[in-house]
Each structure stands twice: as C-alpha cells, then as structure tokens.
Scaffold this motif. Sequence first.
Motif, PDB file in Angstrom:
ATOM      1  N   HIS A   1      -6.736  10.474   2.816  1.00 18.46           N
ATOM      2  CA  HIS A   1      -7.651  11.593   3.023  1.00 18.46           C
ATOM      3  C   HIS A   1      -9.067  11.092   3.292  1.00 18.46           C
ATOM      4  O   HIS A   1      -9.836  11.750   4.001  1.00 18.46           O
ATOM      5  CB  HIS A   1      -7.647  12.514   1.806  1.00 18.46           C
ATOM      6  N   LEU A   2      -9.408   9.957   2.736  1.00 15.15           N
ATOM      7  CA  LEU A   2     -10.698   9.326   2.969  1.00 15.15           C
ATOM      8  C   LEU A   2     -10.581   8.356   4.141  1.00 15.15           C
ATOM      9  O   LEU A   2      -9.548   7.701   4.320  1.00 15.15           O
ATOM     10  CB  LEU A   2     -11.147   8.549   1.729  1.00 15.15           C
ATOM     11  N   ASP A   3     -11.652   8.239   4.898  1.00 17.60           N
ATOM     12  CA  ASP A   3     -11.701   7.250   5.987  1.00 17.60           C
ATOM     13  C   ASP A   3     -12.152   5.921   5.377  1.00 17.60           C
ATOM     14  O   ASP A   3     -13.239   5.417   5.665  1.00 17.60           O
ATOM     15  CB  ASP A   3     -12.658   7.730   7.080  1.00 17.60           C
ATOM     16  N   VAL A   4     -11.298   5.381   4.506  1.00 17.60           N
ATOM     17  CA  VAL A   4     -11.633   4.164   3.761  1.00 17.60           C
ATOM     18  C   VAL A   4     -10.425   3.240   3.764  1.00 17.60           C
ATOM     19  O   VAL A   4      -9.358   3.590   3.238  1.00 17.60           O
ATOM     20  CB  VAL A   4     -12.024   4.483   2.304  1.00 17.60           C
ATOM     21  N   ASP A   5     -10.570   2.092   4.394  1.00 18.26           N
ATOM     22  CA  ASP A   5      -9.549   1.047   4.345  1.00 18.26           C
ATOM     23  C   ASP A   5     -10.174  -0.193   3.713  1.00 18.26           C
ATOM     24  O   ASP A   5     -11.236  -0.666   4.152  1.00 18.26           O
ATOM     25  CB  ASP A   5      -9.047   0.715   5.750  1.00 18.26           C
ATOM     26  N   LEU A   6      -9.516  -0.717   2.699  1.00 20.97           N
ATOM     27  CA  LEU A   6      -9.992  -1.907   2.017  1.00 20.97           C
ATOM     28  C   LEU A   6      -8.951  -3.010   2.163  1.00 20.97           C
ATOM     29  O   LEU A   6      -7.751  -2.756   2.053  1.00 20.97           O
ATOM     30  CB  LEU A   6     -10.226  -1.631   0.525  1.00 20.97           C
ATOM     31  N   GLU A   7      -9.410  -4.222   2.398  1.00 14.37           N
ATOM     32  CA  GLU A   7      -8.498  -5.359   2.495  1.00 14.37           C
ATOM     33  C   GLU A   7      -9.015  -6.484   1.616  1.00 14.37           C
ATOM     34  O   GLU A   7     -10.084  -7.042   1.860  1.00 14.37           O
ATOM     35  CB  GLU A   7      -8.373  -5.828   3.945  1.00 14.37           C
ATOM     36  N   ASP A   8      -8.265  -6.764   0.559  1.00 15.25           N
ATOM     37  CA  ASP A   8      -8.631  -7.816  -0.397  1.00 15.25           C
ATOM     38  C   ASP A   8     -10.062  -7.616  -0.917  1.00 15.25           C
ATOM     39  O   ASP A   8     -10.824  -8.575  -1.067  1.00 15.25           O
ATOM     40  CB  ASP A   8      -8.494  -9.208   0.243  1.00 15.25           C
ATOM     41  N   ALA A   9     -10.405  -6.379  -1.184  1.00 15.10           N
ATOM     42  CA  ALA A   9     -11.725  -6.082  -1.756  1.00 15.10           C
ATOM     43  C   ALA A   9     -11.718  -6.417  -3.244  1.00 15.10           C
ATOM     44  O   ALA A   9     -10.667  -6.517  -3.888  1.00 15.10           O
ATOM     45  CB  ALA A   9     -12.066  -4.610  -1.554  1.00 15.10           C
TER      46      ALA A   9
END
Length: 324
Positions: A156-164
């Motif tokens: 729902h959020l425009d949030v992609d995290l990678e190895d954060a």
Amino acid sequence: MTVTDLDVGIVLPQYGTDVGTVRDTALEAEALGYDAVWLEDHFQSWIGDPRRATQECWTTLSAVAEATDRVRLGSLVTSQSYRHPALLAKMGATVDRLSDGRLELGLGGGWYADEYDRFGYEFREPPAERLRRLAETIEIVRGLWTEETYSHEGEHLDVDLEDAFCEPRPVQDPHPPIWIGGGGEEFTLRYTAELADGWNYGTLEPDGFAEKLDVLREHCESEDRYDEIRKSAELFVFVGKTTAAAEEKREAFRSEFLPDDPADPREFFLSGYLETAPTGTPDEVRDRLAEYVDVGIEEVMLAVPNAADDEDESLSLLAAERIE
C-alpha cells in the motif's frame, strides 16, 4: 485492578506555548510522580486558531528525553502519513536511546484533513486507505527495529527496502511499545489486535470504551493476546479545589476555544473531549477515572488545559490524591 493501579500520563501543552514551557511541564510531571508524558503530532493547532504556536512532536520529544530521567514519553499519536517509515524508525530509535529506553511510539492513520491539505500531504479517502498504510508502517518500523537487515516490498505504501538497517537499534528489547490510536472497529481495532502493544482513544464515556474493548477482544486471536494489549483513554481533565472552580475552568476553556455551533471535524472532536472530561475536585476526578478502570482501561493520558499556567495547581492537585 483499582484506580491506584492506573498508569497516569500527561499530554504536554504544545499549543500556544514554547518549547521551554513544554519541557518545564514535563519536568514538573516527572517530579510529581506521573508515569508518562505525551506529545501530539501536528503542524498546526487543532484547538482554536490553527496559527497558534505549535511545537513539532519529535524534535520536542528529543528535548524532553534529554531533560527528564524517569518518566516514559511518547507520541499520541504520530500520523503515519507525515514521515517515511524508515525515517520514523530511525527517529524512534534515536529518541529511545536519548531517553535510555523510555519511548512509547503511538501511531495513527491521521484525521486532520485541513492540515494535510495545507502542508502538502495527500489525505486519502476512505479512511481504510490510510489505515492500510498505517499497518504497513508498523510492519516496517518493527522490522527495522528488530532485524539486522530488513527488506520490504511495498503493498500500500510506495516503499521498497533492500537490506535496510537501523543502527544503533533501540534500547528496549525487543523494541519500544507500539500503540495504535483510533476507534474504527473494522480496521483500527483489528490492526491493534494483530500488530500493537497498546491502544488509545478518546471522546467516549466509560460505556463507550466498554463497547470498543468488546470489539477489540473479538478481533484478538485469544484472550491471552487481548490481555497483552495495554488499553488507554485520552481525557481532558479540569480539576480545582472545589467543584465550582473546576467547572469554571471548563466553561472558560469552552468559551475561548469552542464555538456555540461547531462546524468542522476538529470542533466536533473538541466538543466530544469536553463533554466527557472528568471535572471536579481531585476526589471527584478520581471517582470518574475509576469508572474507566471498571470497564478495562489500564492507562490514561490526561490533557490538562491549565497545566502550563504559572499560578495553576492542577497537576499537583491530581498528584496529591495519588490517582496514579
């Protein structure tokens, strides 16, 4: 549970004041033995003139964290929409460290549409659109607080995290308590049952809270899960040495800040707080709070409108009766 077991916090006076006044009130509350202090998350005042000086929640919370030693402190509640969830996780971890593990993170879906519009945030409708983003925010914050690295693909959020990651992580183990504020029965209370450590709401009589808690219980997967969630009420309080003095305070506040014919959501909201506000002598306020305890409330966050006045004794009057 009796009223003497009730945790009592103070909502700090952040509208129409300066940071020094907010900090001094927090120090007074700590010295008087209150359990917690809370700040709301707004860019403009929702009480009276929107242009009244309004102290920002998280930077002010940092100042309070540094100034105090014992009292717990938190946001009541932070709007999900106002900060990227990874930033919020970092901010929360920092305040938890500044306070040596005293942070309570309160989160909500947001309600003050005029504020959203004025400051450039999208006020999504229907409310479910905001609440789904609230639930996803909690998942992200918790993941960053508890995992060495955390990846997330936004739904729902425009949030992609990678190895954060969030280093340093908070002091509290496994993480600072996360509260959800709001009374919606289909989404807010369901997400509370699934995700939160605590729940907060206001503007209700004790019977109204009893009904909300019944719904929360139904959403919980077990009675043990229901028992794990802290249940709290945000209440305006007007206290005086006599009943008449307390009622005079409430009517003076009503006259200054509430029109005779409320016309927008914030005015209806304030009207609800005033109608349900415990008002009277310390003993009378104590008896009223006992009614909330009887229906299952375990903690109260008291907004005391006169607390910042130099000559006002509201905080000491309440503390002297050991309502905490």
